[in-house]
Design an enzyme around this catalytic site. Structure first.
Site, PDB file in Angstrom:
ATOM      1  CE1 TYR A  31       8.866 -39.013  12.715  1.00  0.00           C
ATOM      2  CE2 TYR A  31       8.517 -36.684  12.429  1.00  0.00           C
ATOM      3  CZ  TYR A  31       9.434 -37.628  12.690  1.00  0.00           C
ATOM      4  OH  TYR A  31      10.743 -37.713  12.814  1.00  0.00           O
ATOM      5  CD  GLU A  42      13.385 -30.467  13.239  1.00  0.00           C
ATOM      6  OE1 GLU A  42      13.358 -30.767  14.422  1.00  0.00           O
ATOM      7  OE2 GLU A  42      13.049 -31.126  12.292  1.00  0.00           O
TER       8      GLU A  42
HETATM    9  N1  BES Z   1      13.761 -35.531  15.560  1.00  0.00           N
HETATM   10  C1  BES Z   1      13.602 -35.685  14.274  1.00  0.00           C
HETATM   11  C2  BES Z   1      14.427 -36.619  13.474  1.00  0.00           C
HETATM   12  C3  BES Z   1      14.943 -37.701  13.974  1.00  0.00           C
HETATM   13  C4  BES Z   1      14.058 -38.768  14.579  1.00  0.00           C
HETATM   14  C5  BES Z   1      16.176 -38.127  13.809  1.00  0.00           C
HETATM   15  C6  BES Z   1      14.406 -39.782  14.962  1.00  0.00           C
HETATM   16  C7  BES Z   1      16.658 -39.377  14.363  1.00  0.00           C
HETATM   17  C8  BES Z   1      15.657 -40.327  14.813  1.00  0.00           C
HETATM   18  C9  BES Z   1      13.203 -34.382  13.526  1.00  0.00           C
HETATM   19  O1  BES Z   1      12.628 -33.578  14.412  1.00  0.00           O
HETATM   20  C10 BES Z   1      12.326 -34.670  12.424  1.00  0.00           C
HETATM   21  O2  BES Z   1      11.201 -35.152  12.522  1.00  0.00           O
HETATM   22  N2  BES Z   1      12.773 -34.083  11.117  1.00  0.00           N
HETATM   23  C11 BES Z   1      11.753 -34.338   9.901  1.00  0.00           C
HETATM   24  C12 BES Z   1      11.211 -32.971   9.682  1.00  0.00           C
HETATM   25  C13 BES Z   1       9.851 -32.783  10.011  1.00  0.00           C
HETATM   26  C14 BES Z   1       9.050 -31.664   9.383  1.00  0.00           C
HETATM   27  C15 BES Z   1       8.749 -33.944   9.784  1.00  0.00           C
HETATM   28  C16 BES Z   1      12.752 -34.932   9.067  1.00  0.00           C
HETATM   29  O3  BES Z   1      13.996 -34.687   9.089  1.00  0.00           O
HETATM   30  O4  BES Z   1      12.273 -35.207   7.828  1.00  0.00           O
HETATM   31 ZN    ZN Z   2      10.621 -34.045  14.716  1.00  0.00          ZN
END
Ligand code: BES
Ligand code: ZN
Length: 649
Positions: free
Chosen positions: A413, A324
């Site tokens: 990702y 984050e």
């Molecule tokens: N920005 C994302 C969360 C998100 C993406 C919310 C698209 C809604 C729509 C956040 O940065 C994220 O990727 N969170 C991940 C954690 C990460 C370590 C991969 C999660 O919540 O799993």
């Molecule tokens: Zn993210």
């Protein structure tokens, strides 16, 4: 320098519009691909004609009827448009005016019809008498809002006060604020927020660290951000400083644990700045939300929202914080132009996250993170192939007519991060880091499309160095290209062997770590070479569980559980993996803790695999339905609808 360049660029446009191009152009022409013209399929807003430059919000948060009463005051600056189109979804619009606060005249407006799939909501079309600079929308939220999670006191840690938080990404902001809900547009914002006196209000902006007597808070975000990064939470929160630059908010019973878990934060910020340039948002704080928060973390600027499951007690899940934090560069500063370019946000951020963890922990550690995730990516790609959704494995997506949430997959990702890792291997770390550092400063506080990124990559990195890289295959073709970098881990290989031994009937565990009485007959089976929980990291245990055969005898699971207490391990990643294995093999003692886990925790990443596994047999499906029926009140809209879709409800 930037201003001059912008001016020169403007001049170029004026010249070509006036078709006076016979004259020699005074500026060097930028390649065509640098100009972004792609439309956002997920917004009705006419941002190419008129767009918000600053938004001021007057908000009154009413917990009695779970409604926010608001005025969204849009400042467009100078423009020539006689119409402005906003996005709204499930909002009640009372009136719309033009002019500065206190000197307002009512305007006529029209609300367009819903899109066929009810994904986008409705266009709110406002007719302007002249090209007005200020347009104010008086509105209230409704019970159908998708961004807001209103919690009763009983659902909070403290059990005394209610709590509220928002989740805007990707297109939910329009369900609590009427605005042009497209990342194409960036604007600064400010807010005056009224909340009950006992509660603290926090936003993705400069924040207070204490409650005040009248429950009124002022916020200001001076940097220009996309709409999905506006965020608010109201609760009985406390603050603990970690350094002058950062700290954490949480409810009182989690605050000390949070401070301890996150005390590497100053080091992470330092590492990130050393890699890719200054942190440009002032302070960086974390806010520990309730367990219902549908994500592990959300990069709201200045104030990352996190799920309490990342407080594992041993810092084993702090890579979520690194992730984050990394978004403060990739995503928040340089933002995906549309949701089809989502990999530019997330792929870059995972790459960046791994680089931070490499410094904080070790290369070995970040390689283990990468390997765990690569395994998940391969599984997901297999699944997409099975479902005939092969184009969902492209980095650049086409989400037209679909929910942009569909793009939230390991492809963006992990394939995204491996694209950059593979590129790094080709060009070397030094060139890669220089390239990324200049990329972040060149496009700071701007939006970027995949095509613009490609043009930049070619111009700044590939062509000057004569590097050949199959970026088109990576970005526009399915699956994982052959030249994908291979990450190895000795420790994971050992874990794989250990899992094999165990599956073959070897008793590998250390009896001292037993949490429940062990039947005598097992004790006899003990061998001398044994292991303890603390001998291995969370990632290694995950690898151990993943290396077990899909079908395994319940006696063996029972043995592992008796020694290691997997069913109540305490780390959400390990428990999710364990519950899936237990459901698949019908290991009943794990069912009750599993039920407790998915009733308390609303993080989608954990709910989906568990409900998904339950849904595979008629008997377990019934159990899933009954758990969901009582647990759904603890889930945010995002998780609730994901589970409904999964269960076909
Ligand atoms: N920005 C994302 C969360 C998100 C993406 C919310 C698209 C809604 C729509 C956040 O940065 C994220 O990727 N969170 C991940 C954690 C990460 C370590 C991969 C999660 O919540 O799993
Ligand atoms: Zn993210």
């Amino acid at each position: 320098m930037k201003q001059i360049r912008a001016f020169a660029y403007l001049l170029l446009i004026v010249i070509s519009v006036a078709s006076c191009s016979e004259n020699e152009t005074p500026v060097k022409k930028k390649p065509k691909a640098w100009v972004d013209s792609q439309k956002d399929d997920h917004s009705y807003a006419n941002v190419d004609q008129v767009s918000t430059k600053h938004l001021h919000l007057d908000l009154d948060v009413n917990f009695n009827n779970k409604t926010i009463y608001g005025v969204a005051r849009h400042d467009f600056g100078k423009h020539n448009s006689d119409t402005v189109i906003f996005d709204i979804k499930h909002l009640q619009i009372q009136k719309i005016t033009c002019g500065k606060k206190g000197n307002e005249k009512e305007l006529e407006f029209e609300i367009g019809s819903w899109d066929k799939d009810s994904i986008l909501g409705q266009p709110l079309i406002v007719a302007l008498k002249k090209p007005e600079q200020f347009v104010n929308i008086y509105y209230q939220t409704t019970s159908k809002t998708e961004a807001l999670d209103w919690l009763e006191p009983i659902q909070t840690q403290g059990k005394k006060h209610p709590l509220l938080y928002t989740q805007g990404q990707p297109i939910l902001t329009r369900t609590w604020i009427p605005l042009q809900d497209s990342p194409i547009n960036r604007f600064s914002y400010s807010a005056d927020v009224k909340v009950p006196k006992e509660l603290l209000a926090l936003m993705s902006a400069e924040n207070p660290t204490e409650k005040n007597e009248n429950g009124r808070y002022h916020f200001s975000m001076k940097q220009q951000i996309p709409s999905y990064l506006i965020a608010l939470s109201v609760g009985d929160y406390e603050y603990r400083k970690i350094s002058t630059k950062c700290g954490t908010y949480a409810e009182s019973n989690l605050i000390d644990a949070a401070k301890k878990e996150f005390d590497d934060l100053p080091k992470m910020i330092q590492v990130a700045e050393d890699l890719y340039g200054p942190y440009r948002w002032g302070k960086y704080d974390l806010l520990v939300l309730p367990y219902s928060f549908p994500y592990g973390g959300m990069e709201n600027p200045c104030l990352t929202f996190v799920n309490p499951t990342i407080i594992a007690g041993d810092k084993s899940l702090v890579s979520v914080v690194a992730h984050e934090l990394a978004h403060s560069w990739s995503g928040n500063m340089v933002t995906n132009r549309t949701w089809n370019d989502f990999w530019l946000n997330e792929g870059f951020t995972v790459y960046f996250e791994h680089r931070i963890m490499e410094e904080i922990e070790s290369k070995e550690y970040s390689d283990m993170l990468a390997l765990i995730e690569f395994g998940e990516l391969k599984e997901e790609i297999k699944e997409f192939k099975k479902q005939n959704k092969i184009t969902d494995t492209h980095l650049k997506l086409d989400l037209k007519t679909r929910n942009p949430g569909d793009g939230l997959t390991q492809v963006a990702y992990i394939k995204g991060a491996f694209f950059l890792k593979t590129l790094e291997e080709l060009v070397g770390r030094e060139k890669m880091d220089n390239f990324l550092k200049t990329y972040f400063s060149e496009f700071a506080f701007q939006t970027i499309s995949t095509e613009k990124f490609i043009a930049y990559l070619k111009e700044k990195l590939l062509e000057p160095n004569d590097f050949k890289f199959n970026y088109e295959e990576w970005i526009y073709q399915p699956g994982i290209p052959k030249n994908c970098i291979r990450v190895e881990s000795k420790r994971f290989r050992e874990m794989g062997l250990l899992a094999k031994k165990f599956a073959n009937g070897d008793d590998i565990f250390e009896p001292k770590t037993t949490y429940e009485p062990i039947p005598k007959s097992w004790r006899k089976k003990r061998v001398t070479k044994q292991i303890k929980r603390d001998d291995y990291s969370t990632q290694e245990w995950l690898e151990f569980l993943r290396s077990l055969p899909k079908n395994i005898e319940t006696e063996k699971l029972s043995l592992a559980d008796a020694y290691m207490n997997f069913s109540r391990w305490g780390n959400a990643e390990v428990m999710t993996e364990w519950y899936v294995i237990s459901i698949r093999n019908n290991y009943k003692p794990a069912f009750l803790p599993m039920e407790q886990f998915i009733t308390q925790v609303g993080r989608r990443k954990y709910l989906l695999p568990i409900y998904g596994e339950l849904n595979k047999t008629p008997e377990n499906r019934l159990l899933a339905l009954s758990i969901f029926d009582s647990a759904k009140f603890n889930y945010h809209y995002v998780s609730k609808t994901s589970i409904e879709n999964l269960l076909g409800l």
